[in-house]
Design an enzyme around this catalytic site. Sequence first.
Site, PDB file in Angstrom:
ATOM      1  N   ASP A 104       0.838  -1.204   0.000  1.00 35.92           N
ATOM      2  CA  ASP A 104       0.000   0.000   0.000  1.00 35.92           C
ATOM      3  C   ASP A 104       0.871   1.252   0.000  1.00 35.92           C
ATOM      4  OD1 ASP A 104      -2.295   1.522   0.066  1.00 35.92           O
ATOM      5  OD2 ASP A 104      -2.584   1.332   2.228  1.00 35.92           O
ATOM      6  N   ASN A 144     -10.266  -2.752  -7.181  1.00 32.63           N
ATOM      7  CA  ASN A 144      -9.412  -1.743  -7.818  1.00 32.63           C
ATOM      8  C   ASN A 144      -9.862  -1.350  -9.224  1.00 32.63           C
ATOM      9  OD1 ASN A 144      -6.275  -2.863  -6.309  1.00 32.63           O
ATOM     10  ND2 ASN A 144      -7.776  -1.377  -5.595  1.00 32.63           N
TER      11      ASN A 144
END
EC number: 2.5.1.-
Length: 251
Positions: A22, A70
């Site tokens: 991340d 995503n």
Amino acid sequence: MAPIDHEEATPHAPLHVAIVMDGNGRWAKRRGLPRQLGHPKGVDAIRRVVEAAPDHGVGWLTLYAFSTENWRRPAGEVAEVMRLLKLYVNSDLEKLARSGVRIRILGRRTGLPPDVAEIVERAERRTAGNDKFFLQVAFNYGGRADLVDAARALAADVASGRLAPEDISDELLQAKLSTDGLPDPDLVIRTSGEQRLSNFLLWESAYSEFVFQDVLWPDYNAEYLRAAIDEYNKRERRYGGAVADDVLAAG
């Protein structure tokens, strides 16, 4: 990449490390760059960690690269992630194959662009005979989606008469997951300071240890991996089998 030598590796090192990578977008934004420009730097971090992991006794490394959620991101950013996957495989596949790395892609193949699906299959095919180090990339993956797919497969077996509902077990469900055949992760790492799973390995991480590190993924390196493993080595893993006197919950 040297072969794994558990005699020389970090004492009690986790065999299977899973990482939520991340912070690529925030890394770019802090430098006044478009979000998608953080992703190439994230690929550099992948190379560093794949190279370093065996030296720390890690035999399986699973990286969360692109989730089923995503796809909601801006089209330009999604296209950049797809481009980088193809670039990484094309540039690094032969080196990884010669080093004994076996590549496996976790997640749904349906919905992937045809050129991405082809390169995923090529990476798996090329490294299928390797066994020195196991690299899993979770791509178009979601823990809930994987459980739904497994439930559908079991339901189909029941509907066809191949399976009785009362015979469904943990082992049978696990066998329908895209992670079938992998050991559960010993250690789950998340970078960027966030402290959540984000739909990653929900079934498999039931008894994993978690380490959250306040570093954006493009800056990640062998030292951060070592720090996470050192923290893991301080933990006592109980798998629900023992409970401290002052704790009333299992775990």
